[in-house]
Design an enzyme around this catalytic site. Structure first.
Site, short mmCIF file in Angstrom:
data_model
loop_
_atom_site.label_atom_id
_atom_site.label_comp_id
_atom_site.label_asym_id
_atom_site.label_seq_id
_atom_site.Cartn_x
_atom_site.Cartn_y
_atom_site.Cartn_z
N ARG A 113 -10.67 10.28 1.41
CA ARG A 113 -10.73 10.99 2.60
C ARG A 113 -12.11 11.81 2.86
O ARG A 113 -12.43 12.03 3.75
CB ARG A 113 -9.57 11.80 2.82
CG ARG A 113 -8.14 11.04 2.65
CD ARG A 113 -6.90 11.63 2.66
NE ARG A 113 -5.63 10.50 2.74
CZ ARG A 113 -4.58 10.85 2.51
NH1 ARG A 113 -4.15 12.09 2.05
NH2 ARG A 113 -3.89 9.84 2.45
N LYS B 266 -2.71 -1.64 -3.42
CA LYS B 266 -3.17 -0.62 -3.38
C LYS B 266 -2.46 0.55 -3.64
O LYS B 266 -1.33 0.76 -2.77
CB LYS B 266 -4.03 -0.47 -2.33
CG LYS B 266 -4.92 0.92 -1.80
CD LYS B 266 -5.81 0.87 -0.53
CE LYS B 266 -6.64 2.12 -0.41
NZ LYS B 266 -7.37 2.21 0.68
N LYS C 72 0.86 -1.18 0.06
CA LYS C 72 -0.02 -0.16 0.08
C LYS C 72 0.94 1.03 0.12
O LYS C 72 1.64 1.56 0.97
CB LYS C 72 -1.07 0.08 1.33
CG LYS C 72 -1.81 1.27 1.21
CD LYS C 72 -2.79 0.97 2.62
CE LYS C 72 -3.57 2.28 2.59
NZ LYS C 72 -4.44 2.24 3.65
N ARG D 2 1.17 10.38 5.04
CA ARG D 2 1.34 8.97 5.96
C ARG D 2 2.58 8.28 5.30
O ARG D 2 2.63 7.14 5.27
CB ARG D 2 0.20 7.96 5.66
CG ARG D 2 -1.09 8.64 6.32
CD ARG D 2 -2.23 7.69 6.15
NE ARG D 2 -3.42 8.27 6.91
CZ ARG D 2 -4.50 8.35 6.37
NH1 ARG D 2 -4.98 8.08 5.11
NH2 ARG D 2 -5.77 8.77 7.00
N GLU E 296 7.23 -6.17 1.08
CA GLU E 296 5.98 -6.36 2.17
C GLU E 296 5.11 -7.39 1.83
O GLU E 296 4.48 -8.16 2.70
CB GLU E 296 5.36 -4.93 1.97
CG GLU E 296 6.18 -3.80 2.41
CD GLU E 296 6.09 -3.69 3.90
OE1 GLU E 296 5.34 -4.38 4.53
OE2 GLU E 296 6.15 -2.64 4.41
N SER F 40 -9.99 5.64 -5.02
CA SER F 40 -11.01 6.73 -5.20
C SER F 40 -10.50 7.70 -6.48
O SER F 40 -11.27 8.04 -7.22
CB SER F 40 -11.33 7.69 -3.86
OG SER F 40 -10.09 8.07 -3.44
#
Length: 324
Positions: A204, A246, A194, A215, A231, A272
């Site tokens: 959001r 993602k 991600k 982040r 990961e 989105s």
């Protein structure tokens, strides 16, 4: 002799005969947003056609999903009250817990219920974990909250937990916590790769995020090529039942890599901003909407996705069913 690949493209029937990538409603996972305290659904800014649902209206969406042949739904909850630790996420009567419980009672085992396991919707600072005294996300302290949240969501009926927080060791910690509490059959859909992406903006709005800043200290850097594989492998070693990439469309190279590395199912999330770009371009007449969306969904399947989490899931599952 001239080699003529066009022979296999001559008619729609010929093209159908030789097509080797198949897409069906069962491949599409539907995200659903439920907002606490509202009395009617609300459209989300930047996400045309996508709604925040009430605790009653979302159940009708589940009926539509089943009728369209969809078999999995991922839930995101928007609470009325937030605090520093996202305590509402760990309450058995919190909004997300109520949604999962109501969904289970409504559909039985007809759908795989996926609960988003992250604190960002529930914290007043918008980060995916709890903060330390210096204001940074405390990885290990956050894991304790994830374990508590996982236990509550498993108890209320979630089949899979979408571990989207990107904390180190989260899959292992959650798996151990679930097993210790007897929830051995609750699975983990690990957001393994991600990225700290610029495509999350409209989401959001959907969860009314309180985030200020970014982040980048815990989500991945899109300039790195090998970190995604690392990961993915870590989450598989820690006990993930599925892995997710993602965003999806901008990271098809990572998606293909995940499919090559994983013996477990691989999911991709069309986020989105990716959704909104296509919808905006189609509304402007720049691209043909339906044909373009089908092309993108097939491209993700071709790249290795077993499951595609997308806001187009319900509409295009219906279209696929009509075609069959």
């Amino acid at each position: 002799m001239i080699n003529r690949p066009r022979r296999l493209r001559t008619t729609p029937a010929m093209r159908e005969l030789v097509a080797d990538v198949a897409l069906s409603p069962k491949n599409l996972m539907l995200p659903v947003f439920v907002k606490e305290g509202i009395t009617e659904p609300r459209e989300i800014k930047g996400m045309p056609g996508v709604l925040q649902h009430t605790e009653e209206t979302f159940l009708h969406v589940l009926d539509d999903a089943i009728a369209a042949g969809i078999v999995s739904v991922m839930f995101f909850a928007v609470p009325e009250h937030r605090d520093e630790t996202g305590s509402q996420a760990c309450l058995s009567e919190g909004i997300l817990s109520r949604v999962i419980k109501a969904a289970r009672e409504h559909v039985g085992d007809a759908l795989v219920l996926v609960a988003d396991l992250c604190l960002d919707e529930f914290t007043d600072h918008g980060h995916c974990g709890v903060l330390n005294s210096s204001g940074a996300v405390d990885n290990d302290a956050t894991l304790e909250h994830y374990i508590a949240m996982a236990s509550v969501l498993a108890e209320t009926g979630a089949d899979l937990l979408g571990t989207s927080g990107m904390m180190d060791g989260q899959v292992a910690a959650i798996r151990a916590g679930l097993d210790a509490r007897g929830f051995v059959n609750t699975g983990i859909l690990a957001y393994a790769a991600k990225y700290a992406s610029n495509f999350y903006g409209p989401f959001r709005n959907a969860v009314e995020s309180q985030l200020s800043g970014d982040r980048k200290t815990y989500q991945q850097d899109f300039r790195r090529t090998k970190e995604g594989a690392e990961e993915i492998l870590l989450d598989l070693e820690e006990g993930a039942d599925m892995v997710m990439v993602k965003p999806a469309l901008a990271y098809m190279d990572v998606l293909t890599q995940a499919a090559q590395l994983s013996s477990k199912p691989v999911a991709a999330y069309v986020v989105s901003g990716e959704y909104s770009m296509v919808e905006t371009a189609a509304a402007q007449g720049v691209i043909p909407r339906e044909a373009t969306i089908f092309e993108l969904l097939y491209a993700l399947k071709r790249a290795g996705a077993n499951i595609i989490c997308t806001y187009w899931a319900l509409e295009f599952a219906q279209k696929l069913k009509e075609q069959s």
